[in-house]
Scaffold this motif. Structure first.
Motif, PDB file in Angstrom:
ATOM      1  N   GLY A   1      -1.407   1.538  10.864  1.00  0.00           N
ATOM      2  CA  GLY A   1      -0.421   0.735  10.430  1.00  0.00           C
ATOM      3  C   GLY A   1      -0.308   0.631   8.891  1.00  0.00           C
ATOM      4  O   GLY A   1       0.665   0.565   8.245  1.00  0.00           O
ATOM      5  N   ILE A   2      -1.640   0.447   8.215  1.00  0.00           N
ATOM      6  CA  ILE A   2      -1.608   0.056   6.741  1.00  0.00           C
ATOM      7  C   ILE A   2      -1.194   1.593   6.271  1.00  0.00           C
ATOM      8  O   ILE A   2      -0.425   1.673   5.207  1.00  0.00           O
ATOM      9  CB  ILE A   2      -3.060  -0.315   6.381  1.00  0.00           C
ATOM     10  CG1 ILE A   2      -3.348  -1.732   6.681  1.00  0.00           C
ATOM     11  CG2 ILE A   2      -3.083  -0.358   4.987  1.00  0.00           C
ATOM     12  CD1 ILE A   2      -4.763  -2.203   6.901  1.00  0.00           C
ATOM     13  N   ALA A   3      -1.828   2.676   6.818  1.00  0.00           N
ATOM     14  CA  ALA A   3      -1.595   4.041   5.967  1.00  0.00           C
ATOM     15  C   ALA A   3      -0.183   4.327   6.304  1.00  0.00           C
ATOM     16  O   ALA A   3       0.386   5.089   5.057  1.00  0.00           O
ATOM     17  CB  ALA A   3      -2.315   5.025   6.615  1.00  0.00           C
ATOM     18  N   THR A   4       0.746   3.990   7.159  1.00  0.00           N
ATOM     19  CA  THR A   4       1.927   4.105   7.129  1.00  0.00           C
ATOM     20  C   THR A   4       2.945   3.239   6.429  1.00  0.00           C
ATOM     21  O   THR A   4       3.891   3.251   5.899  1.00  0.00           O
ATOM     22  CB  THR A   4       2.651   4.182   8.463  1.00  0.00           C
ATOM     23  OG1 THR A   4       2.194   3.040   9.383  1.00  0.00           O
ATOM     24  CG2 THR A   4       1.998   5.613   9.163  1.00  0.00           C
TER      25      THR A   4
ATOM     26  N   MET B   1       8.205   2.237  -1.181  1.00  0.00           N
ATOM     27  CA  MET B   1       9.317   2.984  -1.344  1.00  0.00           C
ATOM     28  C   MET B   1      10.530   2.094  -1.298  1.00  0.00           C
ATOM     29  O   MET B   1      11.498   1.952  -1.694  1.00  0.00           O
ATOM     30  CB  MET B   1       9.558   3.986  -0.122  1.00  0.00           C
ATOM     31  CG  MET B   1      10.734   4.964  -0.251  1.00  0.00           C
ATOM     32  SD  MET B   1      12.269   4.401   0.708  1.00  0.00           S
ATOM     33  CE  MET B   1      11.488   4.072   2.473  1.00  0.00           C
ATOM     34  N   MET B   2      10.362   1.148  -0.224  1.00  0.00           N
ATOM     35  CA  MET B   2      11.595   0.127   0.033  1.00  0.00           C
ATOM     36  C   MET B   2      11.690  -0.873  -1.094  1.00  0.00           C
ATOM     37  O   MET B   2      12.911  -1.114  -1.601  1.00  0.00           O
ATOM     38  CB  MET B   2      11.087  -0.886   1.277  1.00  0.00           C
ATOM     39  CG  MET B   2      11.206   0.011   2.436  1.00  0.00           C
ATOM     40  SD  MET B   2      12.901   0.287   2.975  1.00  0.00           S
ATOM     41  CE  MET B   2      13.344  -1.215   3.371  1.00  0.00           C
ATOM     42  N   LEU B   3      10.593  -1.126  -1.756  1.00  0.00           N
ATOM     43  CA  LEU B   3      10.539  -2.202  -3.006  1.00  0.00           C
ATOM     44  C   LEU B   3      11.153  -1.563  -4.173  1.00  0.00           C
ATOM     45  O   LEU B   3      11.791  -1.958  -5.240  1.00  0.00           O
ATOM     46  CB  LEU B   3       9.410  -2.409  -3.223  1.00  0.00           C
ATOM     47  CG  LEU B   3       8.934  -3.763  -2.384  1.00  0.00           C
ATOM     48  CD1 LEU B   3       7.346  -4.182  -2.694  1.00  0.00           C
ATOM     49  CD2 LEU B   3       9.806  -4.829  -2.255  1.00  0.00           C
TER      50      LEU B   3
ATOM     51  N   HIS C   1      16.115  -5.815  -3.988  1.00  0.00           N
ATOM     52  CA  HIS C   1      16.632  -7.004  -3.661  1.00  0.00           C
ATOM     53  C   HIS C   1      15.984  -7.405  -2.341  1.00  0.00           C
ATOM     54  O   HIS C   1      16.260  -8.581  -1.882  1.00  0.00           O
ATOM     55  CB  HIS C   1      18.277  -7.036  -3.539  1.00  0.00           C
ATOM     56  CG  HIS C   1      18.522  -6.135  -2.645  1.00  0.00           C
ATOM     57  ND1 HIS C   1      19.035  -4.744  -2.837  1.00  0.00           N
ATOM     58  CD2 HIS C   1      19.012  -6.271  -1.372  1.00  0.00           C
ATOM     59  CE1 HIS C   1      19.206  -4.164  -1.746  1.00  0.00           C
ATOM     60  NE2 HIS C   1      19.317  -5.094  -0.675  1.00  0.00           N
ATOM     61  N   MET C   2      15.467  -6.812  -1.638  1.00  0.00           N
ATOM     62  CA  MET C   2      14.563  -6.984  -0.287  1.00  0.00           C
ATOM     63  C   MET C   2      13.438  -7.926  -0.464  1.00  0.00           C
ATOM     64  O   MET C   2      13.104  -8.714   0.488  1.00  0.00           O
ATOM     65  CB  MET C   2      14.259  -5.689   0.279  1.00  0.00           C
ATOM     66  CG  MET C   2      15.183  -4.590   0.767  1.00  0.00           C
ATOM     67  SD  MET C   2      16.105  -5.108   2.572  1.00  0.00           S
ATOM     68  CE  MET C   2      14.727  -4.805   3.347  1.00  0.00           C
TER      69      MET C   2
END
Length: 192
Positions: free
Chosen positions: A170-173, A180-182, A187-188
């Motif tokens: 879970g951490i590795a993914t 990438m999202m940030l 704005h997320m």
């Protein structure tokens, strides 16, 4: 005097209209946040139900729900992380016929999301990575204890190993996904 009353009323009305515009923008942001948390809760259910690998004995399974819970906790903070972890995992347990585990999943994954959201700063750095390991550690301890309570101490080492692997995966993914999202959608990030 009548003219003054109209002027005062006009100013008051203008002042209230500015407030209502601000509150509409605030409500829009809050509604967007609620929608994103709900979406991540549904993604947690899907990740658990669709991407699960049964473990030995049939009572244990591994899933990718950790990735979604960790991501949500870093992006949305402690409240969003707790909601996504608690509701998503409990609903998935109910859908998969593991109703016995649903209340435990609600508490354990809810606390995991809360802890990660509390400890992270939402920037995708070392502090977030530390928060992810702390949350995974809480999940491992919680599920190992519950497995020992429900099935006896003989199953605890197997549960510990399985939950450790699930937490690490879970951490590795989640870590590269959060970064990438940030980067892509700054704005997320929730105001902390």
């Amino acid at each position: 005097m009548i003219f003054q009353a109209f002027v005062v009323f006009g100013r008051e009305r203008t002042r209230h209209s500015f407030r209502s515009r601000g509150s509409v923008a605030m409500n829009r942001e809050k509604n967007g946040q609620i929608a994103r948390v709900g979406l991540f809760s549904a993604l947690t259910v899907m990740a658990i139900c669709l991407f699960r690998i049964p473990g030995p004995g049939g009572n244990i399974y591994f899933h990718l729900g950790e990735t979604v819970i960790i991501t949500a906790a870093v992006l949305f903070g402690r409240k969003g992380g707790a909601f996504v972890g608690a509701v998503g995992s409990a609903i998935a347990d109910l859908l998969l016929g593991a109703a016995l585990w649903a209340p435990f999943s609600f508490v354990i994954h809810g606390f995991e999301g809360y802890l990660i959201g509390q400890l992270s700063d939402g920037h995708g750095g070392r502090r977030d990575l530390f928060a992810m390991f702390a949350g995974a550690g809480a999940m491992i301890i919680g599920y190992t204890g519950v497995a020992g309570f429900l099935y006896g101490p003989a199953l605890m080492p197997l549960e510990f190993l399985g939950d450790s692997a699930q937490g690490f995966i879970g951490i590795a993914t989640a870590y590269p996904f959060v970064r990438m999202m940030l980067y892509r959608f700054p704005h997320m990030r929730t105001a902390r």
